[in-house]
Design a protein around this motif. Sequence first.
Motif, PDB file in Angstrom:
ATOM      1  N   ALA A 212       0.933  -1.233  -0.200  1.00 51.58           N
ATOM      2  CA  ALA A 212       0.122  -0.398   0.010  1.00 51.58           C
ATOM      3  C   ALA A 212       0.558   1.432  -0.339  1.00 51.58           C
ATOM      4  O   ALA A 212       1.454   1.036   0.480  1.00 51.58           O
ATOM      5  N   GLY A 213       0.547   2.086  -1.070  1.00 52.04           N
ATOM      6  CA  GLY A 213       1.256   3.282  -1.171  1.00 52.04           C
ATOM      7  C   GLY A 213       3.186   3.369  -1.781  1.00 52.04           C
ATOM      8  O   GLY A 213       3.687   4.026  -1.658  1.00 52.04           O
ATOM      9  N   CYS A 214       3.013   1.916  -2.148  1.00 57.42           N
ATOM     10  CA  CYS A 214       5.112   2.117  -2.123  1.00 57.42           C
ATOM     11  C   CYS A 214       4.949   1.524  -3.680  1.00 57.42           C
ATOM     12  O   CYS A 214       5.752   0.086  -3.642  1.00 57.42           O
ATOM     13  N   PRO A 215       4.282   1.750  -4.473  1.00 54.03           N
ATOM     14  CA  PRO A 215       5.193   1.452  -5.581  1.00 54.03           C
ATOM     15  C   PRO A 215       6.972   1.057  -6.664  1.00 54.03           C
ATOM     16  O   PRO A 215       7.481   0.845  -7.081  1.00 54.03           O
ATOM     17  N   ASP A 216       7.610   2.141  -5.508  1.00 51.19           N
ATOM     18  CA  ASP A 216       8.851   1.967  -5.715  1.00 51.19           C
ATOM     19  C   ASP A 216       9.455   0.611  -5.795  1.00 51.19           C
ATOM     20  O   ASP A 216      10.476   0.719  -6.858  1.00 51.19           O
ATOM     21  N   GLY A 217       9.117  -0.166  -5.074  1.00 55.93           N
ATOM     22  CA  GLY A 217       9.927  -1.188  -4.919  1.00 55.93           C
ATOM     23  C   GLY A 217       9.795  -1.867  -6.478  1.00 55.93           C
ATOM     24  O   GLY A 217      10.663  -3.369  -6.958  1.00 55.93           O
ATOM     25  N   LEU A 218       8.685  -1.861  -7.068  1.00 55.29           N
ATOM     26  CA  LEU A 218       8.304  -2.705  -9.182  1.00 55.29           C
ATOM     27  C   LEU A 218       9.420  -2.582  -9.258  1.00 55.29           C
ATOM     28  O   LEU A 218       9.926  -1.228  -9.800  1.00 55.29           O
ATOM     29  N   LEU A 219       9.913  -3.659 -10.251  1.00 58.30           N
ATOM     30  CA  LEU A 219      11.104  -3.426 -11.328  1.00 58.30           C
ATOM     31  C   LEU A 219      10.533  -2.855 -12.461  1.00 58.30           C
ATOM     32  O   LEU A 219      11.364  -1.551 -12.771  1.00 58.30           O
ATOM     33  N   VAL A 220       9.869  -2.303 -12.592  1.00 58.73           N
ATOM     34  CA  VAL A 220       9.058  -1.638 -13.984  1.00 58.73           C
ATOM     35  C   VAL A 220       9.076  -0.275 -13.620  1.00 58.73           C
ATOM     36  O   VAL A 220      10.230   0.078 -14.034  1.00 58.73           O
ATOM     37  N   VAL A 221       8.382   0.218 -12.253  1.00 55.83           N
ATOM     38  CA  VAL A 221       8.920   1.709 -11.771  1.00 55.83           C
ATOM     39  C   VAL A 221      10.374   1.991 -11.858  1.00 55.83           C
ATOM     40  O   VAL A 221      10.471   3.051 -11.464  1.00 55.83           O
ATOM     41  N   THR A 222      11.383   0.829 -10.807  1.00 58.18           N
ATOM     42  CA  THR A 222      12.892   1.456 -11.354  1.00 58.18           C
ATOM     43  C   THR A 222      12.992   1.218 -12.650  1.00 58.18           C
ATOM     44  O   THR A 222      14.167   2.451 -12.722  1.00 58.18           O
ATOM     45  N   LEU A 223      13.043   0.855 -13.849  1.00 57.15           N
ATOM     46  CA  LEU A 223      13.208   1.020 -14.883  1.00 57.15           C
ATOM     47  C   LEU A 223      12.945   1.964 -15.659  1.00 57.15           C
ATOM     48  O   LEU A 223      13.606   2.847 -16.075  1.00 57.15           O
ATOM     49  N   LEU A 224      11.710   2.543 -14.823  1.00 59.83           N
ATOM     50  CA  LEU A 224      11.036   3.537 -15.658  1.00 59.83           C
ATOM     51  C   LEU A 224      11.690   4.969 -15.013  1.00 59.83           C
ATOM     52  O   LEU A 224      12.211   5.714 -15.651  1.00 59.83           O
ATOM     53  N   ASP A 225      12.353   4.877 -13.778  1.00 58.71           N
ATOM     54  CA  ASP A 225      12.516   6.371 -12.824  1.00 58.71           C
ATOM     55  C   ASP A 225      13.881   6.122 -13.625  1.00 58.71           C
ATOM     56  O   ASP A 225      14.531   7.302 -13.255  1.00 58.71           O
TER      57      ASP A 225
ATOM     58  N   PRO B 230      -3.562   2.982  -4.839  1.00 57.91           N
ATOM     59  CA  PRO B 230      -2.914   1.994  -2.988  1.00 57.91           C
ATOM     60  C   PRO B 230      -2.021   1.273  -3.344  1.00 57.91           C
ATOM     61  O   PRO B 230      -1.396   1.031  -2.761  1.00 57.91           O
ATOM     62  N   THR B 231      -3.046   0.181  -4.457  1.00 61.90           N
ATOM     63  CA  THR B 231      -2.070  -1.333  -3.887  1.00 61.90           C
ATOM     64  C   THR B 231      -1.446  -1.732  -5.485  1.00 61.90           C
ATOM     65  O   THR B 231      -1.335  -3.339  -5.162  1.00 61.90           O
ATOM     66  N   ALA B 232      -1.483  -1.312  -6.264  1.00 60.66           N
ATOM     67  CA  ALA B 232      -0.938  -1.797  -7.497  1.00 60.66           C
ATOM     68  C   ALA B 232      -1.360  -0.391  -8.497  1.00 60.66           C
ATOM     69  O   ALA B 232      -1.597   0.902  -8.649  1.00 60.66           O
ATOM     70  N   SER B 233      -0.729  -1.222  -8.992  1.00 61.74           N
ATOM     71  CA  SER B 233      -0.077   0.711 -10.786  1.00 61.74           C
ATOM     72  C   SER B 233      -0.739  -0.878 -12.474  1.00 61.74           C
ATOM     73  O   SER B 233      -0.212  -1.564 -12.057  1.00 61.74           O
ATOM     74  N   LEU B 234      -1.125   0.229 -13.011  1.00 64.64           N
ATOM     75  CA  LEU B 234      -1.195  -0.288 -14.263  1.00 64.64           C
ATOM     76  C   LEU B 234      -0.531   0.989 -15.222  1.00 64.64           C
ATOM     77  O   LEU B 234      -0.194   2.065 -14.792  1.00 64.64           O
ATOM     78  N   PHE B 235       0.154  -0.161 -16.182  1.00 64.82           N
ATOM     79  CA  PHE B 235       1.449   0.085 -16.847  1.00 64.82           C
ATOM     80  C   PHE B 235       0.476   0.660 -18.460  1.00 64.82           C
ATOM     81  O   PHE B 235       0.741  -0.475 -18.620  1.00 64.82           O
ATOM     82  N   LEU B 236       0.306   1.319 -19.147  1.00 67.14           N
ATOM     83  CA  LEU B 236      -0.351   1.873 -20.418  1.00 67.14           C
ATOM     84  C   LEU B 236       1.241   2.073 -21.136  1.00 67.14           C
ATOM     85  O   LEU B 236       1.989   3.159 -20.902  1.00 67.14           O
ATOM     86  N   GLU B 237       0.948   2.083 -22.441  1.00 68.60           N
ATOM     87  CA  GLU B 237       1.231   2.382 -23.806  1.00 68.60           C
ATOM     88  C   GLU B 237       0.616   1.845 -25.247  1.00 68.60           C
ATOM     89  O   GLU B 237       1.253   2.524 -26.174  1.00 68.60           O
ATOM     90  N   ARG B 238      -0.382   1.664 -25.284  1.00 73.24           N
ATOM     91  CA  ARG B 238      -1.091   1.880 -26.620  1.00 73.24           C
ATOM     92  C   ARG B 238      -0.690   3.632 -27.081  1.00 73.24           C
ATOM     93  O   ARG B 238      -1.444   4.396 -26.093  1.00 73.24           O
ATOM     94  N   PRO B 239      -1.134   3.610 -28.475  1.00 70.79           N
ATOM     95  CA  PRO B 239      -0.884   4.769 -28.432  1.00 70.79           C
ATOM     96  C   PRO B 239      -2.063   6.016 -28.074  1.00 70.79           C
ATOM     97  O   PRO B 239      -2.261   6.950 -27.575  1.00 70.79           O
ATOM     98  N   GLY B 240      -3.948   5.240 -28.126  1.00 73.17           N
ATOM     99  CA  GLY B 240      -4.975   5.512 -27.889  1.00 73.17           C
ATOM    100  C   GLY B 240      -4.734   6.519 -26.561  1.00 73.17           C
ATOM    101  O   GLY B 240      -4.987   7.690 -26.385  1.00 73.17           O
ATOM    102  N   ASP B 241      -4.427   4.811 -25.255  1.00 74.14           N
ATOM    103  CA  ASP B 241      -4.254   5.525 -23.954  1.00 74.14           C
ATOM    104  C   ASP B 241      -3.417   7.414 -24.185  1.00 74.14           C
ATOM    105  O   ASP B 241      -3.548   7.918 -22.811  1.00 74.14           O
TER     106      ASP B 241
END
Length: 302
Positions: A96-109, A236-247
């Motif tokens: 909760a409140g901590c996406p920091d540890g996600l590998l995806v977030v680390t890569l993006l940051d 709060p407890t999940a993250s969604l990552f979008l890539e489609r051009p429309g989004d």
Amino acid sequence: MHAKDEKFTSSIKRRELGAELRRIRERAGYQAATMASKLNWAHSSISRLEAGITKAKEGRVGFYLGWAKATTAEFDRLVALDRQPDDGYLARLHPAGCPDGLLVVTLLDTESDSFTTYDPRGIPRHLQIEPYIRTVLTKFRYQDGPALDAAVQDRLDRQTSWTRRHGPFTFYISETALPANLAVAHEQLVHLSILSSLPHCHVRLVLAGDSTAEFCTGFTLYRHDEHPPVLHLQAPTASLFLERPGDIAFYESQLEHLANLALSRRETREWFTRTLADIERHLEQDQPLTQGRDEASLEARE
């Protein structure tokens, strides 16, 4: 709904998979050239696979993991990830409140050439000071102790990654984001004032009276020269990552709207200076500062 024949090449899933492959290879003690030799692949194939630039042919990820001495759990998880469709979105759970540890977030940051972020309820995590982080995480039921200390330090350690790159990095901050504690608000504002003076750090304030009701969820749009843009939506407890051009186009339009609403960088720094003076005066008088600030500040902004 997207057309079935729409051409799309996923990036973030491949980048996550590639980073995991690189981690496992390095843990086994193999250089990329050594791994290429063992697999009888071109060295460039290893580099492109680990960078998430290319998709491996069927069965190659399992072959790679076997030679890299992956555990059974790692093998099953990453082969399953490789087989997931490239459909333009990726969902990941986190504390909760901590996406920091996600590998995806680390890569993006750490790898993005630039990003733009907006949080309608608080200071973006990239700009938070230590006591502010503690206040935020406490609201997510963290209790004083090692777990809270570790989460706070982890967020602080990750904040320096973007400051060393050219950017630009743009942060839209709501006027109501400052904490009620005046001492913490003062320290946070000093920090924002310093960062906003950096040429590649663009901090812009969205005043409380402006119409931003449609922005109920914070988001960050990441850009990278070698990959498609990625949109991070954090619950709060999940993250969604979008890539489609429309989004991406939809959120780009939201950012255009925010840019029209927000104060300029110069006006934002002037607001910081005035509000710091207000807080210092109230601290000296031991008086509370109202959420909308005092009347003099409101008149000064008009």
